[in-house]
Design a protein around this motif. Structure first.
Motif, mmCIF file in Angstrom:
data_model
loop_
_atom_site.group_PDB
_atom_site.id
_atom_site.type_symbol
_atom_site.label_atom_id
_atom_site.label_comp_id
_atom_site.label_asym_id
_atom_site.label_seq_id
_atom_site.Cartn_x
_atom_site.Cartn_y
_atom_site.Cartn_z
ATOM 1 N N ALA A 105 5.414 -32.476 17.878
ATOM 2 C CA ALA A 105 4.767 -31.985 16.659
ATOM 3 C C ALA A 105 3.291 -32.354 16.614
ATOM 4 N N HIS A 106 2.948 -33.473 17.222
ATOM 5 C CA HIS A 106 1.559 -33.925 17.195
ATOM 6 C C HIS A 106 0.791 -33.575 18.468
ATOM 7 N N ARG A 122 10.362 -37.479 33.741
ATOM 8 C CA ARG A 122 11.542 -36.636 33.931
ATOM 9 C C ARG A 122 12.526 -36.785 32.762
ATOM 10 N N THR A 123 12.756 -38.008 32.302
ATOM 11 C CA THR A 123 13.654 -38.244 31.159
ATOM 12 C C THR A 123 13.094 -37.594 29.904
ATOM 13 N N TYR A 124 11.796 -37.749 29.687
ATOM 14 C CA TYR A 124 11.163 -37.140 28.524
ATOM 15 C C TYR A 124 11.373 -35.627 28.528
ATOM 16 N N ARG A 125 11.112 -35.003 29.657
ATOM 17 C CA ARG A 125 11.270 -33.544 29.746
ATOM 18 C C ARG A 125 12.734 -33.127 29.610
ATOM 19 N N ARG A 126 13.642 -33.979 30.059
ATOM 20 C CA ARG A 126 15.068 -33.690 29.897
ATOM 21 C C ARG A 126 15.449 -33.729 28.410
ATOM 22 N N VAL A 127 14.877 -34.670 27.665
ATOM 23 C CA VAL A 127 15.130 -34.740 26.219
ATOM 24 C C VAL A 127 14.576 -33.495 25.532
ATOM 25 N N VAL A 128 13.392 -33.048 25.934
ATOM 26 C CA VAL A 128 12.805 -31.828 25.369
ATOM 27 C C VAL A 128 13.729 -30.641 25.648
ATOM 28 N N ALA A 129 14.214 -30.523 26.869
ATOM 29 C CA ALA A 129 15.122 -29.423 27.219
ATOM 30 C C ALA A 129 16.406 -29.496 26.396
ATOM 31 N N ASP A 130 16.919 -30.711 26.199
ATOM 32 C CA ASP A 130 18.126 -30.889 25.391
ATOM 33 C C ASP A 130 17.871 -30.463 23.942
ATOM 34 N N LEU A 131 16.711 -30.812 23.418
ATOM 35 C CA LEU A 131 16.368 -30.408 22.054
ATOM 36 C C LEU A 131 16.312 -28.887 21.925
ATOM 37 N N VAL A 137 16.674 -22.732 20.639
ATOM 38 C CA VAL A 137 15.377 -22.082 20.722
ATOM 39 C C VAL A 137 14.959 -21.988 22.187
ATOM 40 N N GLY A 138 13.938 -21.183 22.450
ATOM 41 C CA GLY A 138 13.537 -20.946 23.825
ATOM 42 C C GLY A 138 12.210 -21.554 24.241
ATOM 43 N N THR A 139 11.421 -22.021 23.279
ATOM 44 C CA THR A 139 10.111 -22.584 23.620
ATOM 45 C C THR A 139 9.876 -23.887 22.867
ATOM 46 N N ARG A 140 8.907 -24.639 23.341
ATOM 47 C CA ARG A 140 8.537 -25.883 22.663
ATOM 48 C C ARG A 140 7.994 -25.593 21.263
ATOM 49 N N PHE A 141 7.252 -24.519 21.124
ATOM 50 C CA PHE A 141 6.746 -24.136 19.809
ATOM 51 C C PHE A 141 7.908 -23.909 18.842
ATOM 52 N N GLN A 142 8.939 -23.196 19.309
ATOM 53 C CA GLN A 142 10.103 -22.934 18.461
ATOM 54 C C GLN A 142 10.846 -24.220 18.111
ATOM 55 N N VAL A 143 10.819 -25.206 19.008
ATOM 56 C CA VAL A 143 11.414 -26.510 18.691
ATOM 57 C C VAL A 143 10.731 -27.075 17.452
ATOM 58 N N GLY A 144 9.400 -27.011 17.447
ATOM 59 C CA GLY A 144 8.650 -27.532 16.306
ATOM 60 C C GLY A 144 8.933 -26.773 15.022
ATOM 61 N N VAL A 145 8.990 -25.462 15.115
ATOM 62 C CA VAL A 145 9.260 -24.643 13.931
ATOM 63 C C VAL A 145 10.638 -24.971 13.378
#
Length: 156
Positions: A105-106, A122-131, A137-145
């Motif tokens: 978000a920041h 790698r762990t961080y990106r795996r958490v992002v993918a899990d989220l 959702v399909g994008t990081r932007f959509q994760v935030g929304v």
């Protein structure tokens, strides 16, 4: 009509999707559940799961069915729509997931966020993918929304 406890025990994201195109789902904290009214000609009432003395009652009396229908209608109108409840569709998130949501978000770069959280890139990106999967959702932007819609993050 669902109880809050029933919602808590289910995967709620499909309920949100279903309520957008299918029947309207409402959540009531009152005890009026386990009833079925059929064409205002018959009603079936039964005890809840785990009742000490389970019962089922078939009602055919028009006056009693009218009363049951009126009570059901009032309960329905007072109940919250599923999509209006902030807790619906919000899977539980651990501290790490919430920290990753905050970093996203920041606008914190992955490398910096991973270092600040004490995890590998790698762990961080795996958490992002899990989220992304969990929030459907399909994008990081959509994760935030989606996270903002659910009240999981604050953009302050």
């Amino acid at each position: 009509m669902y109880s809050p406890d029933f919602l808590e025990s289910r995967d709620r994201l499909p309920l949100l999707a279903d309520s957008a195109v299918g029947p309207v789902i409402r959540v009531s904290s009152t005890g009026f559940r386990n009833a079925l009214i059929i064409d205002r000609r018959a009603a079936v009432l039964w005890s809840g799961v785990g009742a000490v003395d389970p019962y089922v009652v078939l009602v055919r009396d028009p006056v009693l069915i009218g009363t049951i229908h009126q009570f059901a209608t009032m309960t329905w109108e007072a109940a919250a729509r599923v999509e209006g409840r902030k807790d619906v569709g919000q899977p539980s998130f651990d501290e790490r997931s919430l920290a990753v949501l905050d970093a996203l978000a920041h606008g914190v770069k992955d490398e910096v966020a991973a270092r600040e959280l004490g995890v590998s890139l790698r762990t961080y990106r795996r958490v992002v993918a899990d989220l992304m999967v969990r929030l459907e959702v399909g994008t990081r932007f959509q994760v935030g929304v989606r996270a903002a819609q659910l009240g999981l993050i604050s953009l302050d």
